[in-house]
Structures are given as structure tokens and as C-alpha cells.
Design a protein around this motif. Structure first.
Motif, PDB file in Angstrom:
ATOM      1  N   ASN A  36       0.842  -1.188   0.000  1.00 31.52           N
ATOM      2  CA  ASN A  36       0.000   0.000   0.000  1.00 31.52           C
ATOM      3  C   ASN A  36       0.880   1.241   0.000  1.00 31.52           C
ATOM      4  O   ASN A  36       1.738   1.395   0.862  1.00 31.52           O
ATOM      5  CB  ASN A  36      -0.896   0.020   1.239  1.00 31.52           C
ATOM      6  N   PHE A  37       0.666   2.110  -0.959  1.00 34.09           N
ATOM      7  CA  PHE A  37       1.385   3.374  -0.979  1.00 34.09           C
ATOM      8  C   PHE A  37       0.805   4.242   0.132  1.00 34.09           C
ATOM      9  O   PHE A  37      -0.290   4.791  -0.003  1.00 34.09           O
ATOM     10  CB  PHE A  37       1.250   4.058  -2.340  1.00 34.09           C
ATOM     11  N   LEU A  38       1.510   4.316   1.234  1.00 35.57           N
ATOM     12  CA  LEU A  38       1.002   5.028   2.399  1.00 35.57           C
ATOM     13  C   LEU A  38       0.845   6.516   2.090  1.00 35.57           C
ATOM     14  O   LEU A  38       1.666   7.101   1.385  1.00 35.57           O
ATOM     15  CB  LEU A  38       1.949   4.843   3.586  1.00 35.57           C
ATOM     16  N   LYS A  39      -0.183   7.104   2.624  1.00 38.49           N
ATOM     17  CA  LYS A  39      -0.388   8.535   2.458  1.00 38.49           C
ATOM     18  C   LYS A  39      -0.387   9.208   3.820  1.00 38.49           C
ATOM     19  O   LYS A  39      -0.912   8.663   4.793  1.00 38.49           O
ATOM     20  CB  LYS A  39      -1.722   8.803   1.745  1.00 38.49           C
ATOM     21  N   SER A 151       8.848   5.264  -0.922  1.00 40.82           N
ATOM     22  CA  SER A 151       7.666   5.961  -1.430  1.00 40.82           C
ATOM     23  C   SER A 151       7.534   7.352  -0.814  1.00 40.82           C
ATOM     24  O   SER A 151       6.855   8.218  -1.366  1.00 40.82           O
ATOM     25  CB  SER A 151       6.400   5.144  -1.161  1.00 40.82           C
ATOM     26  N   PHE A 152       8.197   7.575   0.328  1.00 37.87           N
ATOM     27  CA  PHE A 152       8.241   8.903   0.942  1.00 37.87           C
ATOM     28  C   PHE A 152       9.574   9.603   0.683  1.00 37.87           C
ATOM     29  O   PHE A 152       9.887  10.615   1.299  1.00 37.87           O
ATOM     30  CB  PHE A 152       8.007   8.794   2.452  1.00 37.87           C
ATOM     31  N   SER A 153      10.365   9.029  -0.233  1.00 42.09           N
ATOM     32  CA  SER A 153      11.683   9.577  -0.597  1.00 42.09           C
ATOM     33  C   SER A 153      12.633   9.640   0.597  1.00 42.09           C
ATOM     34  O   SER A 153      13.526  10.486   0.637  1.00 42.09           O
ATOM     35  CB  SER A 153      11.534  10.969  -1.229  1.00 42.09           C
ATOM     36  N   ALA A 154      12.449   8.743   1.564  1.00 46.65           N
ATOM     37  CA  ALA A 154      13.376   8.666   2.691  1.00 46.65           C
ATOM     38  C   ALA A 154      14.599   7.863   2.264  1.00 46.65           C
ATOM     39  O   ALA A 154      14.454   6.794   1.673  1.00 46.65           O
ATOM     40  CB  ALA A 154      12.705   7.994   3.888  1.00 46.65           C
ATOM     41  N   PRO A 155      15.804   8.348   2.545  1.00 49.27           N
ATOM     42  CA  PRO A 155      17.007   7.557   2.265  1.00 49.27           C
ATOM     43  C   PRO A 155      16.954   6.255   3.060  1.00 49.27           C
ATOM     44  O   PRO A 155      16.520   6.239   4.214  1.00 49.27           O
ATOM     45  CB  PRO A 155      18.147   8.451   2.751  1.00 49.27           C
ATOM     46  N   VAL A 156      17.377   5.160   2.440  1.00 47.66           N
ATOM     47  CA  VAL A 156      17.296   3.837   3.073  1.00 47.66           C
ATOM     48  C   VAL A 156      18.673   3.200   3.149  1.00 47.66           C
ATOM     49  O   VAL A 156      19.434   3.214   2.180  1.00 47.66           O
ATOM     50  CB  VAL A 156      16.342   2.913   2.297  1.00 47.66           C
ATOM     51  N   ASP A 170      19.752  -0.524  -6.671  1.00 46.79           N
ATOM     52  CA  ASP A 170      20.692   0.601  -6.541  1.00 46.79           C
ATOM     53  C   ASP A 170      20.075   1.804  -5.839  1.00 46.79           C
ATOM     54  O   ASP A 170      20.679   2.874  -5.807  1.00 46.79           O
ATOM     55  CB  ASP A 170      21.179   1.029  -7.934  1.00 46.79           C
ATOM     56  N   TYR A 171      18.898   1.620  -5.262  1.00 51.28           N
ATOM     57  CA  TYR A 171      18.172   2.749  -4.688  1.00 51.28           C
ATOM     58  C   TYR A 171      18.373   2.892  -3.188  1.00 51.28           C
ATOM     59  O   TYR A 171      17.828   3.803  -2.571  1.00 51.28           O
ATOM     60  CB  TYR A 171      16.679   2.633  -5.015  1.00 51.28           C
ATOM     61  N   VAL A 172      19.143   1.985  -2.613  1.00 50.49           N
ATOM     62  CA  VAL A 172      19.437   2.062  -1.183  1.00 50.49           C
ATOM     63  C   VAL A 172      20.937   1.872  -0.968  1.00 50.49           C
ATOM     64  O   VAL A 172      21.654   1.421  -1.860  1.00 50.49           O
ATOM     65  CB  VAL A 172      18.650   1.003  -0.373  1.00 50.49           C
ATOM     66  N   GLU A 173      21.392   2.210   0.242  1.00 49.74           N
ATOM     67  CA  GLU A 173      22.781   1.974   0.636  1.00 49.74           C
ATOM     68  C   GLU A 173      22.839   0.688   1.461  1.00 49.74           C
ATOM     69  O   GLU A 173      21.877   0.333   2.156  1.00 49.74           O
ATOM     70  CB  GLU A 173      23.308   3.145   1.471  1.00 49.74           C
ATOM     71  N   LYS A 197      21.480  10.038  -2.732  1.00 48.44           N
ATOM     72  CA  LYS A 197      21.286   9.610  -4.110  1.00 48.44           C
ATOM     73  C   LYS A 197      20.089  10.335  -4.722  1.00 48.44           C
ATOM     74  O   LYS A 197      19.068  10.527  -4.075  1.00 48.44           O
ATOM     75  CB  LYS A 197      21.049   8.098  -4.166  1.00 48.44           C
ATOM     76  N   GLN A 198      20.234  10.737  -5.972  1.00 47.05           N
ATOM     77  CA  GLN A 198      19.156  11.449  -6.654  1.00 47.05           C
ATOM     78  C   GLN A 198      18.451  10.516  -7.646  1.00 47.05           C
ATOM     79  O   GLN A 198      18.296  10.826  -8.807  1.00 47.05           O
ATOM     80  CB  GLN A 198      19.736  12.672  -7.383  1.00 47.05           C
ATOM     81  N   ASN A 199      18.053   9.345  -7.173  1.00 49.60           N
ATOM     82  CA  ASN A 199      17.386   8.379  -8.041  1.00 49.60           C
ATOM     83  C   ASN A 199      15.880   8.624  -8.074  1.00 49.60           C
ATOM     84  O   ASN A 199      15.321   9.207  -7.159  1.00 49.60           O
ATOM     85  CB  ASN A 199      17.648   6.946  -7.547  1.00 49.60           C
ATOM     86  N   ASN A 200      15.253   8.133  -9.147  1.00 50.57           N
ATOM     87  CA  ASN A 200      13.801   8.266  -9.282  1.00 50.57           C
ATOM     88  C   ASN A 200      13.124   7.126  -8.511  1.00 50.57           C
ATOM     89  O   ASN A 200      12.763   6.098  -9.076  1.00 50.57           O
ATOM     90  CB  ASN A 200      13.405   8.232 -10.759  1.00 50.57           C
ATOM     91  N   HIS A 201      12.950   7.315  -7.203  1.00 56.74           N
ATOM     92  CA  HIS A 201      12.368   6.275  -6.352  1.00 56.74           C
ATOM     93  C   HIS A 201      10.956   5.916  -6.784  1.00 56.74           C
ATOM     94  O   HIS A 201      10.582   4.749  -6.807  1.00 56.74           O
ATOM     95  CB  HIS A 201      12.333   6.739  -4.894  1.00 56.74           C
ATOM     96  N   LYS A 202      10.153   6.929  -7.090  1.00 58.79           N
ATOM     97  CA  LYS A 202       8.744   6.704  -7.393  1.00 58.79           C
ATOM     98  C   LYS A 202       8.588   5.794  -8.619  1.00 58.79           C
ATOM     99  O   LYS A 202       7.737   4.900  -8.632  1.00 58.79           O
ATOM    100  CB  LYS A 202       8.035   8.039  -7.628  1.00 58.79           C
ATOM    101  N   LYS A 203       9.405   6.000  -9.635  1.00 57.02           N
ATOM    102  CA  LYS A 203       9.331   5.164 -10.832  1.00 57.02           C
ATOM    103  C   LYS A 203       9.754   3.737 -10.506  1.00 57.02           C
ATOM    104  O   LYS A 203       9.135   2.774 -10.965  1.00 57.02           O
ATOM    105  CB  LYS A 203      10.217   5.751 -11.934  1.00 57.02           C
TER     106      LYS A 203
END
Length: 224
Positions: A36-39, A151-156, A170-173, A197-203
Motif C-alpha cells: 500500500n502506498f502510504l499517504k 515511497s516517501f523519498s526517505a534515504p534507506v 541501486d536505490y538504497v545503501e 542519491k538522486q534516483n527516481n524512487h517513485k518510478k
């Protein structure tokens, strides 16, 4: 389980483990979990201004003590650590007791917040406001909190176990599993905005959508 049984699991990592147990002749497929994409809701749930976050039950395999030990090594007097999730599992409080003992021994009472179980609305606020989400587990079958945080653009930051590399890509450390020094260095690195990182997380997280989850099952059903 017979020759006609279809086995569907949640990751290629789990699929490989099942093949080791059941044999490669079994019909085993993997379909990525959706989430679920949390809101962010209108809840009045309060969070610290500056914190590292983990949401999950206090199970041994989650290796939360490594996170707490790593946090102690961070040189930031204003930084907090929030550990949210069920603290006693099936009557077992071993992990909780270990963490509390470490907190007291190292005078971290004002720095480590044991938030307890949180609702989805409260979790969404925690994800939204976190500086970093850390997932230190030494064993998992998937890793939905990775996707929720992204989904909240929090670094992981995750331990370097295979399933996390599969889910996070490649979207997390990553840090060396079970190594608090390795984790503390990663946290310190990410706390510096220049290293984000400036990756497109949402995509990226769209590959774990409900639509693709359903389509994955449809393909398996139509083949059988």
C-alpha cells in the motif's frame, strides 16, 4: 505437494531457497509483493525533528541491537533513534530487554525512542519525517518497509543480505550485516545531504504495484 502443485513465493531469493529444499523439478515461481502506498494522514502523531527510523517487530532476526550500537557511534547530539513496532513477540521480550539494557548502560534514554506498535497513519508520518530509514535484518523473505520508505523519498540503509539487494537494487545503501561500525559509517555518510542519491524512487517502486502483482499471478494461472 504433488507434481501438479504450483508454488508461488515472494522473491527470487526465497525461490532459490525453496529449490534447495524441494528440488529444482518442482514448479516454483516468484511474484513480487505489492504494498500500500502510504499517504500522510491528518493524524496529530508527533515525531522528533531529527531522527533515524526503523519500523518492525522486535524479533532476533531483525538485529535491532546492531542498529542501536551503530547509533551510539554517531557524533550528532541532536539526532534521535526511533524504534517502532511490536516489542514483545509471542510472549518473548528477549530483544526488548537487550535493547533496554544497552540504552541504560550507555545513557541513551533521551536519545532512543521505543515507540511501540504504530498504526498505518502513524507509520506514514514517521516515514515522511525521517532523516534515514534503516533495515538491519540478518534474515528476511522480502522487505516491504524498504518500499514504504522509498515511497516517501526517505534515504534507506539496509544490511547487505541477498533479498535486500534484490528488492532495494541501486536505490538504497548497504552495510555489512551485523557490523555496527559499518552501519554507523553509512548513517554518517547519508546524514550529509551532499551524499544523498538522486534516483527516481517513485518510478522504481512501481514495479511492486498491485497491478503487476495481479498480472504475475494471472501469467502463472494461464500457464498451468
Amino acid at each position: 505437494i504433488n507434481k501438479g502443485t504450483q508454488i508461488i513465493t515472494t522473491s527470487n531469493y526465497s525461490k532459490k531457497n525453496l529449490i534447495k529444499i524441494l528440488g529444482s523439478d518442482k514448479s516454483i515461481s516468484s511474484v513480487y509483493q505489492s504494498f500500500n502506498f502510504l499517504k500522510t494522514s491528518s493524524t496529530n502523531y508527533k515525531t522528533p525533528e531529527n531522527y533515524v527510523l526503523h519500523i518492525g517487530s522486535f524479533e532476533k532476526r531483525k538485529d535491532l541491537i546492531t542498529l542501536v550500537k551503530a547509533f551510539k557511534l554517531i557524533d550528532d547530539s541532536n539526532l534521535k533513534l526511533v524504534l517502532a513496532g511490536a516489542q514483545i513477540i509471542n510472549g518473548n521480550s528477549e530483544v526488548l530487554n537487550e535493547i533496554k539494557k544497552f540504552i541504560v548502560q550507555n545513557k541513551l534514554e533521551s536519545k532512543v525512542i521505543l515507540a511501540g506498535y504504530v498504526s498505518k497513519d502513524e507509520a506514514s508520518v514517521l516515514y515522511k519525517n525521517a532523516r534515514i530509514y534503516v533495515f538491519p535484518s540478518i534474515d528476511e523473505g522480502f522487505g516491504i518497509p524498504i518500499l514504504e520508505a522509498l515511497s516517501f523519498s526517505a534515504p534507506v540503509i539496509c544490511s547487505d543480505i541477498d533479498v535486500f539487494k534484490e528488492v532495494g537494487g541501486d536505490y538504497v545503501e548497504y552495510f555489512k550485516a551485523g557490523d555496527s561500525i559499518s552501519l554507523s559509517k553509512k548513517i554518517a555518510l547519508i546524514l550529509n545531504p551532499r551524499n544523498l542519491k538522486q534516483n527516481n524512487h517513485k518510478k522504481y517502486i512501481n514495479k511492486f504495484s498491485r497491478k503487476l502483482f495481479i498480472e504475475g499471478f494471472e501469467k502463472i494461472i494461464l500457464k498451468s
